[in-house]
Design an enzyme around this catalytic site. Structure first.
Site, PDB file in Angstrom:
ATOM      1  N   SER A   1       0.836  -1.210   0.000  1.00 31.94           N
ATOM      2  CA  SER A   1       0.000   0.000   0.000  1.00 31.94           C
ATOM      3  C   SER A   1       0.869   1.258   0.000  1.00 31.94           C
ATOM      4  CB  SER A   1      -0.979   0.009   1.177  1.00 31.94           C
ATOM      5  OG  SER A   1      -0.308   0.200   2.396  1.00 31.94           O
ATOM      6  N   ASN A   2       2.026   1.192   0.616  1.00 34.31           N
ATOM      7  CA  ASN A   2       2.936   2.354   0.552  1.00 34.31           C
ATOM      8  C   ASN A   2       3.481   2.521  -0.858  1.00 34.31           C
ATOM      9  OD1 ASN A   2       3.520   3.828   3.228  1.00 34.31           O
ATOM     10  ND2 ASN A   2       3.384   1.673   3.826  1.00 34.31           N
TER      11      ASN A   2
ATOM     12  N   ARG B   1      22.563 -13.797   3.003  1.00 40.23           N
ATOM     13  CA  ARG B   1      22.076 -12.420   2.892  1.00 40.23           C
ATOM     14  C   ARG B   1      22.964 -11.573   1.980  1.00 40.23           C
ATOM     15  NH1 ARG B   1      21.562  -8.322   6.978  1.00 40.23           N
ATOM     16  NH2 ARG B   1      23.082  -9.395   8.262  1.00 40.23           N
TER      17      ARG B   1
ATOM     18  N   MET C   1      10.833  -7.097   4.119  1.00 41.34           N
ATOM     19  CA  MET C   1      11.002  -7.840   5.360  1.00 41.34           C
ATOM     20  C   MET C   1      12.404  -8.427   5.566  1.00 41.34           C
ATOM     21  SD  MET C   1       8.163  -7.208   6.609  1.00 41.34           S
ATOM     22  CE  MET C   1       8.031  -8.232   8.064  1.00 41.34           C
ATOM     23  N   ARG C   2      13.381  -7.885   4.872  1.00 44.37           N
ATOM     24  CA  ARG C   2      14.750  -8.387   5.055  1.00 44.37           C
ATOM     25  C   ARG C   2      15.638  -7.286   5.619  1.00 44.37           C
ATOM     26  NH1 ARG C   2      15.819 -12.939   1.936  1.00 44.37           N
ATOM     27  NH2 ARG C   2      18.034 -12.457   1.891  1.00 44.37           N
TER      28      ARG C   2
ATOM     29  N   LEU D   1      18.964  -5.380   5.690  1.00 42.40           N
ATOM     30  CA  LEU D   1      19.962  -5.181   4.630  1.00 42.40           C
ATOM     31  C   LEU D   1      21.364  -5.458   5.165  1.00 42.40           C
ATOM     32  CD1 LEU D   1      18.824  -1.985   2.709  1.00 42.40           C
ATOM     33  CD2 LEU D   1      17.887  -4.296   2.662  1.00 42.40           C
TER      34      LEU D   1
ATOM     35  N   ASN E   1      13.480   3.947   4.728  1.00 35.81           N
ATOM     36  CA  ASN E   1      12.522   2.941   5.185  1.00 35.81           C
ATOM     37  C   ASN E   1      11.392   3.656   5.909  1.00 35.81           C
ATOM     38  OD1 ASN E   1      11.501   0.322   5.831  1.00 35.81           O
ATOM     39  ND2 ASN E   1      12.366   0.511   7.886  1.00 35.81           N
TER      40      ASN E   1
ATOM     41  N   HIS F   1       8.609   2.892   9.075  1.00 33.99           N
ATOM     42  CA  HIS F   1       8.347   1.951  10.164  1.00 33.99           C
ATOM     43  C   HIS F   1       7.098   2.395  10.926  1.00 33.99           C
ATOM     44  CE1 HIS F   1       9.310  -1.123  13.084  1.00 33.99           C
ATOM     45  NE2 HIS F   1       8.984  -0.245  14.021  1.00 33.99           N
TER      46      HIS F   1
ATOM     47  N   ASP G   1      16.179  -0.677  11.996  1.00 32.15           N
ATOM     48  CA  ASP G   1      15.381   0.544  12.193  1.00 32.15           C
ATOM     49  C   ASP G   1      16.120   1.594  13.025  1.00 32.15           C
ATOM     50  OD1 ASP G   1      13.291  -0.681  10.780  1.00 32.15           O
ATOM     51  OD2 ASP G   1      12.527  -1.629  12.587  1.00 32.15           O
TER      52      ASP G   1
END
Ligand code: GRF
Length: 201
Positions: A12-13, A64, A89-90, A92, A106, A108, A144
């Site tokens: 949605s973003n 990763r 959902m990963r 970085l 990002n 949050h 975050d």
């Protein structure tokens, strides 16, 4: 400005960003949407708007870093100026963060540094806060933890469930994220240590 959006889910973003581009509120273009989830609805949204949609299967990579190297190569190949994480959902790795230093954002669903990581909305409810909100921030190697660009508060009501609070937060996110992206495009964001300033030059 050439934008890439990384998304794992509903998107949605991403939709709010696409709408802002189409409505002239973001003066850049979304060149590609990349997902680590084959069935992410975000990919479908991209296709519907004629935007390149790329699924990268994490299982095809040893870890990763290897996965992020693939993403980095793709982003560099498309001359991307800003990488926008939207429900990605990963975490970085330094490979990607280093490759796009100060050029990854990002969003949050809490007022950071409260309730980072997974399920920020549920964490806020469980804690019992009366005010939560959302945060747009630059991405560093932590979870975050990067410099905050914009934040906005959202009230928490007694009858709230995670779904109802999430919905109220989403509405604010859809306004805040395009604004932060446009500030970046206009060269108005300046980072000094942990602090991000808006200059008017
Ligand atoms: C948003 O609430 C965002 O804050 C978080 O993940 C959610 C993604 O929602 N990072 P959507 O996929 O953009 O609808």
């Amino acid at each position: 400005m050439r934008l890439a959006v990384l998304a794992s889910g509903f998107g949605s973003n991403l939709q709010a960003i696409i709408d802002a581009v189409e409505g002239g509120k973001i003066t850049g273009r979304v060149e590609v949407v990349i997902s680590d989830q084959k069935d992410a609805y975000a990919l479908e949204r991209a296709r519907r708007h004629g935007i390149g949609a790329v699924y990268i299967n994490p299982r095809h990579f040893s870890g990763r870093e290897a996965f992020d190297r693939e993403v980095l190569t793709l982003l560099q190949g498309k001359n991307i100026d800003l990488v926008v994480l939207a429900g990605y959902m990963r975490l970085l790795s330094p490979v990607l963060v280093g490759g796009f230093k100060g050029k990854i954002m990002n969003i949050h669903p809490s007022l950071l540094p409260s309730f980072p990581g997974l399920e920020g909305v549920q964490q806020a409810l469980d804690y019992g806060v009366k005010v939560s909100g959302c945060t747009v921030h630059f991405v560093d190697e932590g979870l975050d933890t990067g410099p905050v660009i914009l934040q906005e508060a959202v009230p928490v009501y007694g009858q709230d469930t995670a779904a109802s609070l999430q919905e109220r937060i989403h509405e604010v996110e859809h306004r805040l994220y395009p604004r932060a992206i446009q500030l970046f495009i206009e060269g108005k964001l300046e980072i000094e240590g942990r602090r991000c300033f808006q200059n008017e030059t």
